[in-house]
Scaffold this motif. Structure first.
Motif, mmCIF file in Angstrom:
data_model
loop_
_atom_site.group_PDB
_atom_site.id
_atom_site.type_symbol
_atom_site.label_atom_id
_atom_site.label_comp_id
_atom_site.label_asym_id
_atom_site.label_seq_id
_atom_site.Cartn_x
_atom_site.Cartn_y
_atom_site.Cartn_z
ATOM 1 N N UNK A 303 24.004 6.924 -5.701
ATOM 2 C CA UNK A 303 23.407 5.792 -5.010
ATOM 3 C C UNK A 303 24.379 5.207 -3.990
ATOM 4 N N UNK A 305 26.764 6.663 -2.529
ATOM 5 C CA UNK A 305 26.905 7.581 -1.390
ATOM 6 C C UNK A 305 25.664 7.534 -0.504
ATOM 7 N N UNK A 306 24.490 7.448 -1.141
ATOM 8 C CA UNK A 306 23.258 7.389 -0.365
ATOM 9 C C UNK A 306 23.199 6.107 0.453
ATOM 10 N N UNK A 393 25.415 13.489 -2.829
ATOM 11 C CA UNK A 393 24.481 12.422 -3.192
ATOM 12 C C UNK A 393 23.120 12.962 -3.659
ATOM 13 N N UNK A 394 22.624 13.984 -2.972
ATOM 14 C CA UNK A 394 21.300 14.503 -3.335
ATOM 15 C C UNK A 394 21.331 15.059 -4.755
ATOM 16 N N UNK A 397 21.552 12.415 -7.581
ATOM 17 C CA UNK A 397 20.301 11.730 -7.861
ATOM 18 C C UNK A 397 19.480 12.450 -8.911
ATOM 19 N N UNK A 398 19.631 13.768 -8.950
ATOM 20 C CA UNK A 398 18.852 14.533 -9.932
ATOM 21 C C UNK A 398 19.386 14.249 -11.318
ATOM 22 N N UNK B 55 15.837 14.249 1.393
ATOM 23 C CA UNK B 55 17.301 14.364 1.465
ATOM 24 C C UNK B 55 17.763 14.780 2.855
ATOM 25 N N UNK B 60 21.464 12.948 3.021
ATOM 26 C CA UNK B 60 22.183 13.235 1.777
ATOM 27 C C UNK B 60 22.294 14.741 1.576
ATOM 28 N N UNK B 87 23.980 7.319 7.028
ATOM 29 C CA UNK B 87 23.316 6.712 5.869
ATOM 30 C C UNK B 87 23.551 5.210 5.840
ATOM 31 N N UNK B 93 17.527 3.455 1.169
ATOM 32 C CA UNK B 93 16.962 4.316 0.121
ATOM 33 C C UNK B 93 16.327 3.478 -0.979
ATOM 34 N N UNK B 95 14.745 4.411 -4.862
ATOM 35 C CA UNK B 95 14.636 5.535 -5.792
ATOM 36 C C UNK B 95 13.603 5.259 -6.872
#
Lengths: 792, 237
Positions: A303, A305-306, A393-394, A397-398, B55, B60, B87, B93, B95
């Protein structure tokens, strides 16, 4: 305050339980650095000031008797900065309070300006020498204190067979006797048995028949001379040899200086090794905590990083954990270090005498300690930080990929595996799946146990050393030194002394032993046939008979001369006819103090061209009649020094208890913190990671003890693996220590007893179990109803 | 809201992942222009490539083929620190699971974003926009799911982003709470002209967007203009 800092503080507070142990281990590491470093520096600076101010000498040459002119010739050498001649005698003292005669060393000093002379003395009490009387004496402070002698008291000395009364005009200390021992054979100062007495130069020479002569030359060298001191002494030996050079001692071999030097170098090593070990363990434990933190904060990292936090910002944030932990550990360490240094300086005051020896805070060492601690904290955080840094970051998130499941190798042994029960299965799987964590645990347990083992072995070795030297080798009750060599008749007289059950003669002859280019000057001890009060022994403790010819050398001496049994060495007495003889080495014995060589008394006397001479006596005494013997000895004109072995043993044993037990205790507690801390830490991490699993078991109806049992099993597995490694590691450490302490002055025997191994296991298990008690309490207080809702 | 200049443009942008020996295409070469000020919904079942697309747009991740143009700069060619700045300055963002920092209060969670940029909304103002002023000092654990998501929205908009990326923002919420959250997003788009990219698997949600792009098996299946989007408060499923 930036919001990430607030997050950092709250995260730290949230994991305070696990961090405390890391902080404690770090605190000990830093504390050891600050404490030992501070002690070392204060000791070193006190020594340097003292040596400079009171002009501590660079060399000592003791002689039979040399005229002033000889010393003047030596003084003219370019490398000699200044020198001083003096008269040195060991005397028997009549101290009013002492039940037994006491040995004193009489030193002549100038009647004025004695503080400025070479090896000057520092007056502690009293006004010093007056101009009115000759019979005045200044005593070493510790000696006066030990016997309750005050300035103004009178003291009787037997000088040149004349009993004389002296007035005590002061007490003092001197750089020559910072560590108040007679010589290299003495291990521990005992001011009740040995003291130094300073008398006026002119008077001493007159009374002792040394008008225009001396029996010791001591002096300072130019910087160039200091670099070539051995070569200088060799030339001085040639110049002075007509006058019977008994000993040539460079500063590096002077007894007090050597002890001080060894203590300082020991401190320097400890101040590096101890902090290194503790900080490394702390960094390892922190490493695990940080990897776990990185795993748990995976989404947060993603988060951040995003949101646009840069890698550097995220790195610094996570590095902050290590830095704060290092900082807190460092601050604790500064506190521990100050306490440690104060305690060590207090302890050193018992042994070392300086004009000023005060504990002071060393801010730079504290700052360095703090920085090193922070650096290790950051190092411990590094892998966690790298894990965070690598996280895209991607990907972050997972959801976390499920933990590695599957079987461990042990499960292939079906018949064994089935017998173990599911809780042991859980424990085993967890141990094998979290390899880094388990290995860190194994390593910490091994290290902690090895340190405890080393501490206990050191104690055993010390006890063994004292027993070997003072019970096994020297078996007499009283040793009596004589003024001059005496004939066999003296032995017969001695046997008539009250209380003497057995008397044996000794002949000590100072000789140069040379083999190739290697040489040593030492007193060879001549033992009579059938001797039993001195019993040289082999390493295994078996007594060795001294053959009728040849020399028996102690192991260290043989090693220094590079000789083996059967080799020939050159022997040259430093007085008498000084004929060089080639004599065979006919045996080897062990000894842990100084350097010794033995020969048959008749054989040794024969080498000197004399027959049946002796210069000291050993007695076995009827305990009930000791007082009578002491009285008789006091009035014996030939007696020069006396050593009551029981007192020696008692003094060493007392000091051993007072100091070794404390330092060994401290070492065990410090190591215990590692054992306790690392065990507790991995268990707490385990609880944190497996809240849901453990809660589920509680819901199913398992009691807290049964659930804690899983963690205890796991801790036990790691601990047992650590134990297996601990003893080989411990052995490496103690043998390293024995090698490090293999010196001319003393050596540490390597004594490993089976019950020491058991004691070590007991101690280490104690600390481990203590941690498990806390684990149990944690499991008992687990909020398992909340725990089952935790999302994993 | 009829601005037609694309704020972002995907040009043959694709993303493949290596999974051991096999190469998996998460998103085949896609062409898509996101117009400034539009409310665009990306609709598709799970595994259709929605999140991959998000993404790529959000900076990202980078495409393995093609380009993602922001103005005349290509995100695919940006270095890591440039993507970070992108970013930071361009994207907000949101989530599915809110991703709030559990040890920070609602207001502090918003501060996490505001401290990054030069001219942010005040955290209090951002919270007011989502109707959470009274909960500013609560920790995430003390907030309901809807409230947490509103904090996340406040956090996203407080940076004054050029585009808001919402990844299944109501995926973990009940219908009533979902309507509140969607209304806030719609309001931001309508009142502030904020470009919003909404990712969802729920077709009912797509009706509040001005345009709907459907993804299937990593490909853009079709695009539908929705000139009369319904009010978020009327959404139902």
């Amino acid at each position: 305050m930036p919001v990430l800092h607030r997050k950092l503080i709250r995260d730290l507070v949230a994991s305070v339980g696990t961090l405390l142990t890391v902080i404690a281990i770090m605190g000990i590491g830093t504390g050891a650095y600050v404490g030992l470093g501070t002690s070392q520096r204060i000791l070193e600076e006190s020594r340097a000031d003292y040596y400079r101010q009171y002009r501590f000498a660079d060399f000592w040459i003791s002689l039979k008797k040399a005229p002033r002119s000889a010393a003047e010739r030596l003084a003219a050498w370019p490398e000699v900065a200044s020198l001083r001649t003096r008269v040195v005698f060991d005397v028997l003292l009549d101290v009013p309070d002492a039940a037994r005669p006491v040995t004193g060393r009489l030193l002549s000093v100038p009647s004025t300006g004695y503080a400025q002379s070479i090896n000057g003395i520092h007056l502690q009490r009293g006004a010093g020498f007056s101009e009115d009387r000759d019979e005045e004496v200044i005593l070493s402070e510790a000696f006066a204190r030990a016997h309750g002698i005050e300035v103004g008291d009178r003291l009787h000395l037997v000088l040149n067979r004349r009993r004389q009364a002296f007035t005590v005009v002061g007490t003092c200390i001197s750089p020559e006797y910072v560590y108040l021992v007679r010589g290299p054979g003495d291990l521990i100062p005992d001011p009740t048995r040995f003291g130094v007495l300073y008398v006026k130069e002119r008077y001493a020479r007159e009374v002792l028949d040394f008008k225009d002569a001396c029996n010791e030359i001591t002096g300072q060298l130019t910087p160039r001379g200091r670099r070539q001191v051995e070569e200088f002494l060799a030339r001085a030996d040639r110049l002075l040899s007509p006058y019977g050079v008994l000993d040539l001692v460079p500063r590096s071999r002077q007894a007090s200086h050597s002890f001080l030097h060894d203590e300082l170098s020991g401190l320097a090593v400890s101040a590096t090794v101890m902090p290194g070990i503790f900080l490394a363990v702390a960094a390892l434990v922190l490493n695990i905590l940080m990897l776990r933190l990185a795993r748990r904060q995976r989404t947060t990292v993603g988060t951040l990083k995003a949101l646009g936090y840069s890698d550097l910002q995220v790195t610094l944030h996570f590095l902050g954990f290590g830095v704060v932990v290092g900082l807190l550990g460092g601050l604790c360490g500064c506190g521990i270090g100050l306490g440690l240094a104060a305690a060590m300086i207090r302890m050193y005051r018992q042994f070392f005498e300086f004009p000023s020896f005060a504990y002071s805070v060393q801010p730079d060492l504290m700052l360095i300690g703090l920085l090193v601690s922070v650096a290790f904290g950051a190092l411990g955080a590094l892998r966690g930080v790298l894990a965070v840094l690598r996280l895209q970051p991607a990907e972050a998130m997972r959801p976390t990929p499920p933990e590695r499941g599957g079987r461990i190798a042990l499960e292939r042994l079906g018949w064994l595996w089935r017998r173990l029960g599911f809780r042991t299965h859980l424990a085993l799987r967890s141990v094998f799946r979290n390899r880094v964590r388990s290995l860190t645990g194994v390593f910490s347990a091994a290290l902690a146990t090895a340190i405890m083992f080393m501490a206990l072995v050191m104690y055993d070795s010390f006890v063994y050393l004292v027993d070997f030297q003072f019970e096994q080798v020297v078996r007499s009750d009283v040793d009596l030194g004589m003024r001059d060599e005496a004939s066999r008749a003296a032995l017969l007289d001695a046997r008539q002394l009250p209380g003497v059950q057995r008397a044996e003669p000794l002949l000590g002859v100072t000789c140069d032993l040379r083999h190739g280019y290697r040489s040593r000057r030492l007193a060879i001890t001549g033992l009579s046939a059938g001797h039993s009060l001195t019993a040289p022994r082999a390493s295994d403790g078996a007594p060795i008979r001294i053959p009728s010819t040849g020399l028996v050398l102690t192991r260290k001496l043989a090693e220094l001369l590079d000789v083996r049994v059967g080799d020939l060495v050159e022997l040259r007495p430093v007085r008498g006819r000084r004929t060089v003889r080639r004599v065979p080495v006919t045996g080897e014995v062990d000894s842990y103090l100084g350097l010794d060589a033995y020969a048959d008394l008749e054989y040794l006397a024969g080498l000197l061209g004399e027959s049946s001479a002796l210069n000291s006596l050993q007695f076995r005494v009827d305990p009930g009649a000791q007082a009578d013997l002491f009285r008789a000895v006091r009035s014996l004109p030939v007696a020069q020094g006396m050593n009551v072995m029981a007192d020696t043993r008692a003094n060493i044993a007392r000091t051993l208890v007072e100091t070794s037990v404390v330092s060994i205790g401290v070492m065990i507690v410090f190591a215990g913190v590692i054992a306790f801390g690392s065990t507790l830490n991995s268990a707490l991490i385990e609880i944190g990671d497996r809240v849901r699993e453990l809660s589920t078991l509680r819901v199913l109806g398992y009691g807290p003890a049964e659930v804690a049992g899983i963690l205890v099993r796991q801790g036990l597995l790691v601990f047992l693996a650590g134990l297996l490694l601990a003893f080989p590691l411990g052995y490496l450490m103690v043998s390293g220590l024995a090698r490090a302490y293999d010196k001319e002055l003393y050596r540490l025997p390597l004594v490993i007893r089976f019950d020491t191994v058991l004691q070590t296991i007991g101690l280490a298990s104690g600390f481990m179990l203590l941690a498990q008690v806390i684990v149990y309490r944690q499991v008992r207080s687990l909020d398992w109803l909340e725990g089952i809702k935790v999302k994993e | 809201m009829s601005e037609t200049d694309p704020i972002l443009r995907l040009e043959g942008a694709g993303r493949t992942f290596r999974m051991g020996e096999v190469e998996v295409t998460a998103l085949a070469e896609a062409d898509l222009a996101i117009r400034s000020g539009e409310f665009l919904a990306i609709l598709g079942p799970s595994g259709s490539g929605k999140s991959t697309l998000l993404n790529l747009v959000g900076g990202t991740d980078r495409p393995t083929t093609g380009h993602v143009w922001f103005g005349d700069t290509d995100l695919a060619a940006m270095r890591d620190h440039e993507l970070t700045l992108y970013r930071r300055r361009v994207v907000g963002f949101i989530f599915q699971f809110y991703n709030l920092v559990p040890t920070l209060t609602a207001e502090e969670n918003v501060q996490v974003a505001t401290e990054l940029v030069g001219d942010p909304l005040a955290p209090a103002a951002a919270l007011e926009l989502v109707g959470l002023s009274s909960r500013a000092s609560h920790f995430p654990a003390q907030l309901s799911g809807g409230e947490q998501q509103r904090v996340a929205i406040a956090r996203a908009i407080a940076k004054r982003p050029r585009i808001l990326l919402a990844d299944e923002p109501t995926g973990a919420l009940d219908l009533v709470t979902a309507r509140q959250v969607l209304s806030i997003l719609q309001g931001l788009n309508r009142r502030e002209g904020l470009t919003i990219l909404l990712i969802t698997h729920n077709p009912a949600l797509a009706d509040i967007a001005g345009r709907v792009v459907r993804l299937a098996s990593g490909r853009l299946a079709d695009t539908r203009e929705n000139p009369n989007p319904i009010d978020a408060s009327d959404v139902t499923w």
